[in-house]
Design a protein around this motif. Structure first.
Motif, PDB file in Angstrom:
ATOM      1  N   PRO A  89       0.655  -1.286   0.037  1.00  0.00           N
ATOM      2  CA  PRO A  89       0.204  -0.102  -0.121  1.00  0.00           C
ATOM      3  C   PRO A  89       0.894   1.332   0.018  1.00  0.00           C
ATOM      4  O   PRO A  89       0.414   2.130  -0.679  1.00  0.00           O
ATOM      5  CB  PRO A  89      -0.617  -0.074   0.953  1.00  0.00           C
ATOM      6  CG  PRO A  89      -0.110  -1.168   2.005  1.00  0.00           C
ATOM      7  CD  PRO A  89       0.577  -2.181   1.024  1.00  0.00           C
ATOM      8  N   GLU A  90       2.079   1.291   0.670  1.00  0.00           N
ATOM      9  CA  GLU A  90       2.774   2.430   0.668  1.00  0.00           C
ATOM     10  C   GLU A  90       3.516   2.812  -0.727  1.00  0.00           C
ATOM     11  O   GLU A  90       3.537   3.830  -0.735  1.00  0.00           O
ATOM     12  CB  GLU A  90       4.001   2.226   1.752  1.00  0.00           C
ATOM     13  CG  GLU A  90       3.794   2.347   3.039  1.00  0.00           C
ATOM     14  CD  GLU A  90       2.599   3.283   3.500  1.00  0.00           C
ATOM     15  OE1 GLU A  90       2.996   4.559   3.107  1.00  0.00           O
ATOM     16  OE2 GLU A  90       1.517   3.320   4.459  1.00  0.00           O
ATOM     17  N   GLU A  91       3.701   1.610  -1.223  1.00  0.00           N
ATOM     18  CA  GLU A  91       4.335   1.930  -2.805  1.00  0.00           C
ATOM     19  C   GLU A  91       3.320   2.321  -3.597  1.00  0.00           C
ATOM     20  O   GLU A  91       3.419   3.271  -4.563  1.00  0.00           O
ATOM     21  CB  GLU A  91       4.991   0.716  -3.210  1.00  0.00           C
ATOM     22  CG  GLU A  91       6.206   0.136  -2.443  1.00  0.00           C
ATOM     23  CD  GLU A  91       6.855  -0.839  -3.124  1.00  0.00           C
ATOM     24  OE1 GLU A  91       6.810  -1.221  -4.252  1.00  0.00           O
ATOM     25  OE2 GLU A  91       7.539  -1.651  -2.501  1.00  0.00           O
ATOM     26  N   ILE A  92       2.089   2.002  -3.453  1.00  0.00           N
ATOM     27  CA  ILE A  92       0.897   2.191  -4.514  1.00  0.00           C
ATOM     28  C   ILE A  92       0.613   3.875  -4.109  1.00  0.00           C
ATOM     29  O   ILE A  92       0.317   4.481  -5.205  1.00  0.00           O
ATOM     30  CB  ILE A  92      -0.140   1.084  -4.240  1.00  0.00           C
ATOM     31  CG1 ILE A  92       0.207  -0.119  -4.851  1.00  0.00           C
ATOM     32  CG2 ILE A  92      -1.488   1.753  -5.010  1.00  0.00           C
ATOM     33  CD1 ILE A  92      -0.935  -1.324  -4.521  1.00  0.00           C
ATOM     34  N   ARG A  93       0.442   4.110  -2.927  1.00  0.00           N
ATOM     35  CA  ARG A  93       0.167   5.424  -2.544  1.00  0.00           C
ATOM     36  C   ARG A  93       0.967   6.328  -2.995  1.00  0.00           C
ATOM     37  O   ARG A  93       0.780   7.369  -3.942  1.00  0.00           O
ATOM     38  CB  ARG A  93       0.075   5.330  -0.917  1.00  0.00           C
ATOM     39  CG  ARG A  93      -0.382   6.956  -0.445  1.00  0.00           C
ATOM     40  CD  ARG A  93      -0.196   6.963   1.032  1.00  0.00           C
ATOM     41  NE  ARG A  93      -1.070   5.988   1.790  1.00  0.00           N
ATOM     42  CZ  ARG A  93      -0.925   5.026   2.460  1.00  0.00           C
ATOM     43  NH1 ARG A  93       0.230   4.404   2.641  1.00  0.00           N
ATOM     44  NH2 ARG A  93      -1.903   4.470   2.879  1.00  0.00           N
ATOM     45  N   ALA A  94       2.486   6.029  -2.985  1.00  0.00           N
ATOM     46  CA  ALA A  94       3.363   6.918  -3.475  1.00  0.00           C
ATOM     47  C   ALA A  94       3.295   7.178  -5.024  1.00  0.00           C
ATOM     48  O   ALA A  94       3.402   8.162  -5.645  1.00  0.00           O
ATOM     49  CB  ALA A  94       4.597   6.560  -3.346  1.00  0.00           C
ATOM     50  N   ALA A  95       2.909   6.020  -5.714  1.00  0.00           N
ATOM     51  CA  ALA A  95       2.771   6.077  -7.234  1.00  0.00           C
ATOM     52  C   ALA A  95       1.657   6.845  -7.617  1.00  0.00           C
ATOM     53  O   ALA A  95       1.534   7.685  -8.391  1.00  0.00           O
ATOM     54  CB  ALA A  95       2.697   4.679  -7.695  1.00  0.00           C
ATOM     55  N   ILE A  96       0.345   6.658  -6.738  1.00  0.00           N
ATOM     56  CA  ILE A  96      -0.720   7.539  -7.167  1.00  0.00           C
ATOM     57  C   ILE A  96      -0.363   9.198  -6.851  1.00  0.00           C
ATOM     58  O   ILE A  96      -0.624   9.930  -7.916  1.00  0.00           O
ATOM     59  CB  ILE A  96      -1.990   7.179  -6.387  1.00  0.00           C
ATOM     60  CG1 ILE A  96      -2.412   5.798  -6.421  1.00  0.00           C
ATOM     61  CG2 ILE A  96      -2.965   8.118  -6.336  1.00  0.00           C
ATOM     62  CD1 ILE A  96      -3.230   5.095  -5.377  1.00  0.00           C
TER      63      ILE A  96
END
Length: 645
Positions: free
Chosen positions: A228-235
Motif C-alpha cells: 500500500p505504501e508503494e501504491i500510495r506513492a505512485a498515485i
C-alpha cells in the motif's frame, strides 16, 4: 516509519454503467491546454479553436486548362462556317494549367479546340464565354474564411486545405497525459523466462495503445508491488503530473486489493463496482482533482472498462464525441444465457451463411484475451434480459469491417492445427478472406451444417459398428441435406504423454492399472468417441478413468494439461504433442474430413478452400507439422452409394 494499516472492507456496488459514467464525467471540467504544432505534423490532432485562412486559394486568377487566354468579346461570331483568327500578343496569349491570366484577358480556350496556323496565328470555330476555364481568386478558399471549427480531428485533406490557406502551424488541444500503474507482486516484464506464479505484465502495453489511438498521451509508470505504501506513492506522483491516472488490478475485494481504499484515503471514490459482466470490480474516483480509475486485472474486464470510462474521459478532455462502432443485425447460432440485473458483454464470431449473418459466442471468461483478438463483434445483453434463444435476431457492434466478415469462412467442428495453416494460405490469395474457427467437436460441427450455422465442419467420427469414419454419421443425420464430404487428412491419434513416457503408457488399460490422471475432450468430440470406443473394446467403464469428467476443447489444451502436469495422459493428435515437445504413442489412424453444404462447396469461397487444400504449399506445411497423410485430399466422397442402414 510506521506504515498505515489498510483495513479490508469488502463491498462492491451494482451501479448501472451509464450512471457511473455520467457521475464520473460530472466531477471534472478538465480545462483544455492549447499547444501549437506544425501543420504537417498535425494529423489526428484536435483543433483547439476555429482556424481561418490567411490566403485565398487560388490567390490569383488562374488558368484551369492548357490553352490560350483571350478576351471573350474578341471570339464572338466564331463558327465552323466562319472560323476566326487570333494573333498572339494582340488577341491571345498561350497559358498552361495554373498560370496567371494575363492582364486584360477574361477567358481560356482549351488547346484541343485551337487550330494553330503558324507565324503566331491560331484559328477557332466557337466563341468563348467570360471566365470560361478560369479559376478566380478565392474559388476554393477566401482569405478570412473559416477552414476548420474547434473540436475537429485533423485529416490528411484538412492538412492540405490548411497549407493552401497559408496556415503553417495550428492550435490543437494538448493530448491528455494518462499514467498507467500496473500493480501486483506476481507481475514481471515481458520475457520468455517465467516461472509458476509469475504473470507477464502486458495490460499496460494494451492500455497505452488504446490511449494513443483515442488521442491521449500514455505514460507507463512501471510495475508496483502489492504494497500500500508503494501504491500510495505512485498515485501521488502520477496525479501531480498527469491528467488521468489508471491503476490496473487490485480493484476487487481481496486481501491484497488496495486500490479502492487508497483512492478513498487520498481523495474520493464515486463508484466501486458496476452492473456488468465482465468488468464489475472497477473503481472510479479522484485524487487532487485528477481522475483516478482502478481497472480490473483480468484482461477482457480491463479492456472493456477502459473503453467504457477512460475513452469518454479522453474525448471529454479533447472536446470530441466518443466514436461509435457500426452495427449489424445477426442471427444467433447458439442459445445464450445471461443473468438478470447486469449488462452482459458477449464476444462473437460472425459469418455470412446461407444469406444471413450468423453469430456464435466466444468464451465469456474475463481472462481470455483471445476472445477479443478473435471477436468479429460484441453483443450487449441488457440487464433486464435473461438471454436469447438460438435463431433469435439481435443487433451487435462490429469490431471488423463488414466486407471481411461477409467473406470469412465459418469453420466448426473438431479442432486441428491444420486449419490455421489453411486460413493463412487463403488470406495470401484473398486478403479479405480467412477461416474463423470454433472448436465445438465433430458432432456439434455436423449439426451446425444441418442447421445452416457454419460453412465447413471438420469431423472424425468413428462408427463402431461398421468401423468407418464420418460417412455413417452423415448418412444418419443429414440424409435429406444437400451436403458434400471432402477428403482432407489422414492423421495419427495417440496417447500424449510427458517426455520419455515415464509411466510407460501403451494402452487404455495402462491408464486404469496405473491409476493415472486422464484429460478428456468435450462431449461430441471425435476424439472422445474414439476414447469411449477403446474403453468398450477393453470392457472398461468411464468410472474406471480418473479425470474422465475433465473436458477441454482442443488437442492443444490436452497437450497443455499434460505439459503442466495436471494430467498424466490424454488422447490427441501427433502435431499437438510435437508442438509442446511431448511424447506420443500412436493408437489409430483416422479420417479427418471436411463437411459442407453443396451451395458453399460450389461458391467462390468453397472453391478457394479446395484449391488451397490441394496446393503444394499446404502439403509442404502440413508435412512439417508431422503426423498427417494427404492421400486423396480434396476428393469428394460418394456419400450414398452404399446403404449402411
Amino acid at each position: 516509519m510506521t506504515r498505515k494499516k489498510i483495513e479490508r472492507t469488502i463491498y462492491l456496488e451494482d451501479v448501472p454503467r451509464q450512471q457511473a459514467l455520467k457521475q464520473l464525467l460530472s466531477h471534472f471540467r478538465m480545462p483544455r491546454e492549447v499547444e501549437w504544432v506544425p501543420t504537417v505534423k498535425a494529423l489526428g490532432r484536435v483543433t483547439a479553436e476555429p482556424i481561418y485562412a490567411c490566403l485565398s486559394m487560388p490567390h490569383y486568377h488562374a488558368s484551369a486548362m492548357d490553352g490560350i487566354a483571350v478576351r471573350a468579346e474578341d471570339t464572338y461570331g466564331a463558327h465552323e462556317q466562319r472560323p476566326k483568327q487570333l494573333v498572339e500578343g494582340e488577341t491571345f496569349e498561350y497559358v498552361d494549367t495554373g498560370d496567371p491570366i494575363p492582364a486584360g484577358y477574361n477567358a481560356v480556350i482549351m488547346i484541343e479546340h485551337v487550330q494553330e496556323l503558324g507565324e503566331g496565328k491560331v484559328q477557332i470555330i466557337e466563341p468563348a464565354t467570360p471566365w470560361q476555364h478560369i479559376r478566380p481568386v478565392g474559388e476554393d478558399v477566401v482569405s478570412g474564411e473559416m477552414l476548420l471549427p474547434q473540436g475537429h480531428v485533423i485529416r490528411p485533406v484538412d492538412q492540405g486545405a490548411l497549407l493552401a490557406g497559408g496556415i503553417l502551424s495550428v492550435p490543437v488541444v494538448k493530448k491528455p497525459v494518462v499514467s498507467i500503474i500496473p500493480t501486483g507482486s506476481e507481475l514481471v516484464q515481458p520475457t520468455i523466462d517465467v516461472t509458476p506464479g509469475q504473470i507477464i505484465e502486458f495490460n499496460g502495453t494494451v492500455f497505452a495503445g488504446y490511449i494513443e489511438q483515442w488521442g491521449g498521451s500514455p505514460r507507463y509508470y512501471g510495475i508496483v508491488k502489492d504494497d500500500p505504501e508503494e501504491i500510495r506513492a505512485a498515485i501521488l506522483d502520477c496525479v501531480r503530473t498527469s491528467d488521468i491516472v489508471l491503476l490496473n488490478a487490485g480493484s476487487s475485494a481481496g486481501s491484497e486489493d488496495f486500490t479502492v481504499h487508497l483512492i478513498a484515503e487520498l481523495g474520493e471514490v464515486f463508484t466501486h463496482g458496476v452492473a456488468t459482466r465482465p468488468g464489475k470490480p472497477v473503481v472510479l474516483g479522484k485524487v487532487e482533482d485528477t481522475p483516478v480509475i482502478g481497472l480490473p486485472g483480468y484482461p477482457v474486464s480491463a479492456y472493456l472498462t477502459l473503453e467504457w470510462f477512460v475513452q469518454p474521459l479522453i474525448c471529454h478532455y479533447l472536446g470530441v464525441s466518443v466514436p461509435k462502432r457500426p452495427k449489424l443485425e445477426v442471427t444467433l447460432g447458439r442459445r445464450l444465457v445471461s443473468t438478470m440485473g447486469s449488462e452482459d458483454f458477449v464476444r462473437l464470431n460472425i459469418g455470412y451463411v446461407n444469406g444471413k449473418y450468423v453469430a456464435n459466442p466466444l468464451t465469456r471468461a474475463a481472462g481470455v484475451t483471445m476472445s477479443l483478438v478473435k471477436a468479429d463483434g460484441l453483443l450487449i445483453v441488457p440487464p433486464e434480459s435473461l438471454g436469447y434463444e438460438q435463431g433469435e435476431k439481435v443487433t451487435v457492434e462490429l469490431y471488423k469491417p463488414l466486407e471481411t466478415i461477409r467473406k470469412s469462412i465459418l469453420f466448426s467442428g473438431s479442432h486441428d492445427l491444420s486449419i490455421d495453416l489453411l486460413s493463412s494460405l487463403i488470406k495470401e490469395r484473398d486478403q479479405d478472406r480467412q477461416i474463423i474457427s470454433s472448436h465445438t467437436g465433430s458432432m456439434a460441427g455436423l449439426m451446425a451444417i444441418k442447421k445452416g450455422e457454419t460453412h465447413v465442419a471438420g469431423i472424425h467420427l468413428l462408427d463402431e459398428e461398421s468401423g468407418m469414419y464420418n460417412i455413417p454419421f452423415v448418412q444418419r443425420y443429414l440424409k435429406d441435406e444437400d451436403v458434400v464430404l471432402v477428403r482432407f487428412l489422414q492423421r495419427e491419434q495417440g496417447w500424449i504423454v510427458p517426455k520419455g513416457n515415464p509411466h510407460q503408457i501403451s494402452s487404455v488399460q495402462d491408464i486404469v492399472d496405473k491409476n493415472l490422471i486422464y484429460v478428456n475432450r468435450q462431449r461430441g468430440a471425435g476424439t472422445r468417441i474414439l476414447f469411449d470406443s477403446l474403453l468398450a473394446q477393453n470392457d472398461l467403464s468411464v468410472n474406471d478413468i480418473r479425470g474422465y469428467e475433465r473436458e477441454v476443447y482442443s488437442h492443444l489444451n490436452v497437450a497443455a494439461a499434460v505439459k503442466e502436469g495436471t494430467a498424466d495422459v490424454g488422447l490427441g493428435i501427433y502435431s499437438a504433442a510435437k508442438a509442446l515437445d511431448l511424447d506420443f504413442v500412436p493408437v489409430a489412424d483416422e479420417s479427418y474430413d471436411l463437411l459442407m453444404s453443396r451451395e458453399f462447396y460450389e461458391s467462390e469461397g468453397g472453391q478457394l478452400l479446395l484449391a488451397v487444400m490441394v496446393s503444394e504449399a499446404f502439403k509442404i506445411q502440413i508435412e512439417q507439422l508431422g503426423g498427417y497423410k494427404v492421400k486423396d485430399i480434396g476428393q469428394v466422397v460418394d456419400l450414398f452409394s452404399a446403404d449402411l442402414f
